[in-house]
Design a protein around this motif. Structure first.
Motif, PDB file in Angstrom:
ATOM      1  N   UNK A  45      -4.928  12.318 -11.511  1.00 57.86           N
ATOM      2  CA  UNK A  45      -4.010  11.399 -12.195  1.00 57.86           C
ATOM      3  C   UNK A  45      -4.542  11.003 -13.568  1.00 57.86           C
ATOM      4  N   UNK A  46      -3.622  10.629 -14.429  1.00 61.49           N
ATOM      5  CA  UNK A  46      -3.950   9.986 -15.696  1.00 61.49           C
ATOM      6  C   UNK A  46      -3.370   8.585 -15.586  1.00 61.49           C
ATOM      7  N   UNK A  47      -4.233   7.573 -15.715  1.00 61.38           N
ATOM      8  CA  UNK A  47      -3.817   6.186 -15.548  1.00 61.38           C
ATOM      9  C   UNK A  47      -4.004   5.427 -16.854  1.00 61.38           C
ATOM     10  N   UNK A  94      -0.891   1.878 -14.756  1.00 62.78           N
ATOM     11  CA  UNK A  94       0.343   2.615 -14.500  1.00 62.78           C
ATOM     12  C   UNK A  94       0.024   4.100 -14.499  1.00 62.78           C
ATOM     13  N   UNK A  95       0.749   4.840 -13.668  1.00 60.94           N
ATOM     14  CA  UNK A  95       0.552   6.280 -13.576  1.00 60.94           C
ATOM     15  C   UNK A  95       1.297   6.929 -14.745  1.00 60.94           C
ATOM     16  N   UNK A 146       0.840  -1.195   0.000  1.00 61.55           N
ATOM     17  CA  UNK A 146       0.000   0.000   0.000  1.00 61.55           C
ATOM     18  C   UNK A 146       0.876   1.247   0.000  1.00 61.55           C
ATOM     19  N   UNK A 147       0.374   2.256  -0.677  1.00 62.76           N
ATOM     20  CA  UNK A 147       1.078   3.536  -0.719  1.00 62.76           C
ATOM     21  C   UNK A 147       0.046   4.647  -0.596  1.00 62.76           C
ATOM     22  N   UNK A 148       0.514   5.809  -0.226  1.00 64.89           N
ATOM     23  CA  UNK A 148      -0.365   6.968  -0.131  1.00 64.89           C
ATOM     24  C   UNK A 148      -0.325   7.695  -1.471  1.00 64.89           C
ATOM     25  N   UNK A 149      -1.330   8.533  -1.740  1.00 63.58           N
ATOM     26  CA  UNK A 149      -1.320   9.307  -2.988  1.00 63.58           C
ATOM     27  C   UNK A 149      -0.120  10.262  -3.025  1.00 63.58           C
ATOM     28  N   UNK A 150       0.451  10.554  -1.864  1.00 59.24           N
ATOM     29  CA  UNK A 150       1.649  11.403  -1.812  1.00 59.24           C
ATOM     30  C   UNK A 150       2.867  10.692  -2.407  1.00 59.24           C
ATOM     31  N   UNK A 151       2.813   9.351  -2.491  1.00 61.34           N
ATOM     32  CA  UNK A 151       3.939   8.581  -3.006  1.00 61.34           C
ATOM     33  C   UNK A 151       3.848   8.321  -4.509  1.00 61.34           C
ATOM     34  N   UNK A 152       2.781   8.821  -5.145  1.00 54.55           N
ATOM     35  CA  UNK A 152       2.611   8.552  -6.581  1.00 54.55           C
ATOM     36  C   UNK A 152       3.752   9.145  -7.392  1.00 54.55           C
ATOM     37  N   UNK A 153       4.161   8.409  -8.419  1.00 49.33           N
ATOM     38  CA  UNK A 153       5.154   8.920  -9.360  1.00 49.33           C
ATOM     39  C   UNK A 153       4.896   8.270 -10.715  1.00 49.33           C
ATOM     40  N   UNK A 154       5.361   8.891 -11.772  1.00 53.24           N
ATOM     41  CA  UNK A 154       5.139   8.369 -13.117  1.00 53.24           C
ATOM     42  C   UNK A 154       5.740   6.976 -13.252  1.00 53.24           C
ATOM     43  N   UNK A 155       4.978   6.069 -13.880  1.00 55.55           N
ATOM     44  CA  UNK A 155       5.461   4.711 -14.094  1.00 55.55           C
ATOM     45  C   UNK A 155       5.102   3.746 -12.976  1.00 55.55           C
ATOM     46  N   UNK A 156       4.605   4.257 -11.857  1.00 57.80           N
ATOM     47  CA  UNK A 156       4.229   3.392 -10.732  1.00 57.80           C
ATOM     48  C   UNK A 156       3.023   2.539 -11.118  1.00 57.80           C
ATOM     49  N   UNK A 158      -8.375  10.002 -13.261  1.00 55.72           N
ATOM     50  CA  UNK A 158      -8.982   9.624 -11.988  1.00 55.72           C
ATOM     51  C   UNK A 158      -8.462  10.584 -10.910  1.00 55.72           C
ATOM     52  N   UNK A 159      -9.358  10.965 -10.005  1.00 55.26           N
ATOM     53  CA  UNK A 159      -8.998  11.889  -8.929  1.00 55.26           C
ATOM     54  C   UNK A 159      -9.072  11.166  -7.590  1.00 55.26           C
ATOM     55  N   UNK A 160      -8.043  11.355  -6.771  1.00 57.96           N
ATOM     56  CA  UNK A 160      -7.996  10.771  -5.429  1.00 57.96           C
ATOM     57  C   UNK A 160      -7.899  11.896  -4.420  1.00 57.96           C
ATOM     58  N   UNK A 161      -8.527  11.727  -3.252  1.00 57.36           N
ATOM     59  CA  UNK A 161      -8.336  12.687  -2.169  1.00 57.36           C
ATOM     60  C   UNK A 161      -6.904  12.543  -1.667  1.00 57.36           C
ATOM     61  N   UNK A 162      -6.295  13.652  -1.258  1.00 58.13           N
ATOM     62  CA  UNK A 162      -4.915  13.617  -0.782  1.00 58.13           C
ATOM     63  C   UNK A 162      -4.808  12.696   0.424  1.00 58.13           C
ATOM     64  N   UNK A 163      -3.757  11.898   0.463  1.00 58.63           N
ATOM     65  CA  UNK A 163      -3.522  11.004   1.587  1.00 58.63           C
ATOM     66  C   UNK A 163      -4.255   9.678   1.488  1.00 58.63           C
ATOM     67  N   UNK A 164      -5.086   9.482   0.459  1.00 56.35           N
ATOM     68  CA  UNK A 164      -5.800   8.218   0.271  1.00 56.35           C
ATOM     69  C   UNK A 164      -4.795   7.098   0.032  1.00 56.35           C
ATOM     70  N   UNK A 165      -5.106   5.915   0.567  1.00 56.12           N
ATOM     71  CA  UNK A 165      -4.234   4.754   0.357  1.00 56.12           C
ATOM     72  C   UNK A 165      -4.585   4.089  -0.971  1.00 56.12           C
TER      73      UNK A 165
END
Length: 187
Positions: free
Chosen positions: A39-41, A21-22, A1-11, A52-59
Motif C-alpha cells: 500500500x501507499x498511505x 488514507x489509502x 476493523x477491516x481486513x486487508x482484503x477490504x482495502x480501497x482507495x480513499x479508505x 507499507x506492506x501488510x500480510x494478506x488477511x491482516x486486520x
C-alpha cells in the motif's frame, strides 16, 4: 476493523493512533510464500506519504471519516469559516488544512469537508472552478499560433498560466487539482 482484503482507495485507517488514507494498494501473490498487500498511505494531518506492506488477511483499524457538504463563507485571521448546509453550524478550518485549495475558493463555494471526531482533516473542491481574470499582460498580435502561455491573476489572488490570447476580464475554467487552464467560459 477491516481486513486487508477490504482495502480501497480513499479508505481512512487508524494506524498507531494516526490517521492515514489509502492512496494506492496492490494485492501480491508471489510464487513462494504467503500473499501480501502493498500500500501507499498518506498521513491525513501531515501529508507525509509512506509505503507499507501488510500480510494478506491482516486486520487493520478503520477510522470513521464523515464527509459533509459545506459552504465557504469568509476568511477570519488564519482560519477559513465554512457552514454546514443542513445544521447551519459554522466550522473554523485552519489554513494548513485548506492548503492549496485556498487558491480556488470563492465566497459561497460548496466543498466537501472530511471530519473525524469533530476535527477537520481536509477539504475537497470540485475538480474545476470558473474564475475571473483580474489581471494579465495583453497578448500581442500574432501570438495565437505559438501555443505559449503567460501568467494571469484570478479573482482569488492565485496566479495561473493561461494561453497568450486570454485577456483581463474573461472567465476561465481551472482544474483545482493542479491549477491547469481548461478553457474560456463564454458568457
Amino acid at each position: 476493523m477491516a481486513s486487508t482484503n477490504d482495502l480501497k482507495n480513499g479508505l481512512a485507517l487508524n494506524i498507531d493512533g494516526q490517521l492515514w488514507t489509502v492512496v494506492e494498494f496492490q494485492h501480491v501473490k508471489p510464487g513462494k510464500g504467503g500473499a501480501f498487500v502493498r500500500t501507499t498511505l498518506k498521513n491525513v494531518l501531515s501529508g507525509k506519504v509512506v509505503d507499507r506492506t501488510f500480510n494478506a488477511g491482516t486486520k487493520v483499524e478503520t477510522a470513521t471519516v464523515d464527509k459533509r457538504t459545506m459552504t465557504y463563507l469568509y476568511k477570519e485571521g488564519e482560519d477559513f469559516v465554512f457552514m454546514d448546509g443542513d445544521t447551519y453550524e459554522q466550522m473554523h478550518i485552519p489554513a494548513a488544512v485548506v492548503g492549496e485549495g485556498a487558491n480556488y475558493l470563492l465566497d459561497n463555494a460548496e466543498v466537501a469537508v472530511a471530519v473525524h471526531e469533530g476535527l477537520p482533516l481536509y477539504i475537497e473542491l470540485p475538480t474545476s472552478v470558473e474564475l475571473l481574470i483580474t489581471y494579465t499582460e495583453p497578448g500581442l498580435q500574432g501570438d495565437r499560433a505559438t501555443g505559449g502561455t503567460k501568467p494571469a491573476t484570478v479573482e482569488t489572488g492565485a496566479e495561473v498560466q493561461v494561453p497568450l490570447f486570454v485577456t483581463t476580464g474573461e472567465k476561465i475554467k481551472i482544474d483545482t487539482r493542479d491549477g491547469r487552464y481548461l478553457g474560456r467560459i463564454n458568457g
